[in-house]
Design a protein around this motif. Structure first.
Motif, short mmCIF file in Angstrom:
data_model
loop_
_atom_site.label_atom_id
_atom_site.label_comp_id
_atom_site.label_asym_id
_atom_site.label_seq_id
_atom_site.Cartn_x
_atom_site.Cartn_y
_atom_site.Cartn_z
N GLN A 89 0.83 -1.21 0.00
CA GLN A 89 0.00 0.00 0.00
C GLN A 89 0.86 1.26 0.00
OE1 GLN A 89 -3.57 -0.17 0.09
NE2 GLN A 89 -3.42 1.99 -0.47
N ASN A 90 1.93 1.26 0.80
CA ASN A 90 2.76 2.45 0.94
C ASN A 90 3.85 2.56 -0.11
OD1 ASN A 90 1.42 3.44 3.27
ND2 ASN A 90 2.47 1.90 4.50
N GLY A 91 4.04 1.51 -0.90
CA GLY A 91 5.02 1.52 -1.97
C GLY A 91 4.34 1.71 -3.32
N PRO A 92 4.11 0.63 -4.06
CA PRO A 92 3.48 0.77 -5.38
C PRO A 92 2.08 1.37 -5.32
CG PRO A 92 3.74 -1.55 -4.79
CD PRO A 92 4.52 -0.76 -3.79
N GLY A 93 1.32 1.06 -4.27
CA GLY A 93 -0.02 1.63 -4.16
C GLY A 93 0.02 3.14 -4.03
N LEU A 135 -1.16 6.43 -6.45
CA LEU A 135 -2.00 7.54 -6.00
C LEU A 135 -1.42 8.88 -6.46
CD1 LEU A 135 -2.91 6.54 -2.32
CD2 LEU A 135 -4.42 6.53 -4.32
N VAL A 136 -0.10 9.00 -6.45
CA VAL A 136 0.55 10.24 -6.87
C VAL A 136 0.36 10.46 -8.37
CG1 VAL A 136 2.74 11.46 -7.09
CG2 VAL A 136 2.24 10.17 -5.00
N ASP A 137 0.73 9.46 -9.17
CA ASP A 137 0.75 9.64 -10.63
C ASP A 137 -0.65 9.62 -11.24
OD1 ASP A 137 3.45 9.73 -10.33
OD2 ASP A 137 3.91 8.10 -11.72
N LYS A 138 -1.49 8.74 -10.78
CA LYS A 138 -2.80 8.57 -11.43
C LYS A 138 -3.86 9.50 -10.86
CE LYS A 138 -6.20 4.99 -12.71
NZ LYS A 138 -6.10 5.17 -14.16
N PHE A 139 -3.79 9.78 -9.55
CA PHE A 139 -4.87 10.53 -8.91
C PHE A 139 -4.43 11.87 -8.32
CE2 PHE A 139 -6.09 6.00 -8.62
CZ PHE A 139 -7.27 6.06 -9.34
N GLY A 180 2.07 3.92 -11.37
CA GLY A 180 2.85 4.79 -10.50
C GLY A 180 4.26 4.98 -10.99
N GLY A 181 4.50 4.62 -12.25
CA GLY A 181 5.81 4.83 -12.85
C GLY A 181 6.82 3.75 -12.55
N ILE A 182 6.37 2.59 -12.08
CA ILE A 182 7.27 1.49 -11.74
C ILE A 182 7.30 0.49 -12.89
CG2 ILE A 182 7.62 -0.44 -10.14
CD1 ILE A 182 6.17 1.38 -8.03
#
Length: 200
Positions: free
Chosen positions: A104-108, A112-116, A168-170
């Motif tokens: 949740q705190n990594g890829p999730g 949240l930053v990039d998409k929302f 999220g850019g990963i």
């Protein structure tokens, strides 16, 4: 049985996916976040946190995706999905904790930053993501599934935000074992897609 649902939410998708894999009927109630439905009745009455998913099964109301997975597995599915002993259930539970924490705190969170457009520390999310995805890749190099050598709710809990990490850019191409694991989940009878997962 109702699931108050938001299609782009990986946490909602966990419940939808597991219910589909196990033929558990759910009535999906779409929650319009942009209209603030999560802060209005009936959602806010069922879940004062104002979040989805929320499961309503008669008098039982649950507000957390992992609690929902455990409940559905224990009450409506066959035992292999959540284990037959305290030892097996504990092995699964540690992955639910990983899902709620590092995933949740990594890829999730990066998603949240990039998409929302959430205002989070993107660099910090990528540090967490790099570590947990590396650990997951290593685990899956010796295991087809996260726990108990078979599909369980652990896979349903962890996979969504991992599979959506590219939003999220990963670069998931850097993790071939994770890619093969996701493909195994997609091949399970009853698998249902989610927007974003089709690109991986």
């Amino acid at each position: 049985m109702k699931l108050y649902d938001l299609e782009p939410s990986g946490n909602c998708y966990k419940a939808r996916l597991f219910a589909s894999l196990t033929n558990i009927p759910l009535e999906l109630v779409a929650v319009d976040f942009l209209a603030g439905m999560h802060k209005q009745s009936p959602v806010i009455d069922l879940n004062p946190w104002g979040q989805v998913p929320v499961l309503e099964d008669g008098e039982t109301v649950l507000r957390d995706s992992h609690a929902i997975l455990v409940y559905l597995a224990q009450k409506y599915a066959t035992p292999e999905w959540y284990g037959n002993s305290p030892e097996e259930q504990a092995e699964i539970q540690q992955w639910l904790s990983t899902s709620a924490n590092e995933i949740q705190n990594g890829p999730g969170a990066a998603r949240l930053v990039d998409k929302f457009g959430y205002e989070l520390n993107k660099d910090a999310t990528l540090v967490v993501a790099d570590r947990i995805l590396g650990l997951l890749e290593s685990h899956l190099s010796n295991n087809d599934w996260l726990a108990l050598d078979r599909p369980t709710i652990a896979d349903c809990a962890v996979m969504p935000y991992v599979g959506l990490a590219w939003e999220g850019g990963i670069k998931l191409e850097d993790y071939p074992q994770i890619g093969q694991w996701i493909d195994r989940i997609k091949a399970l009878p009853g698998f249902i897609p989610m927007s974003g997962l089709e690109y991986f």
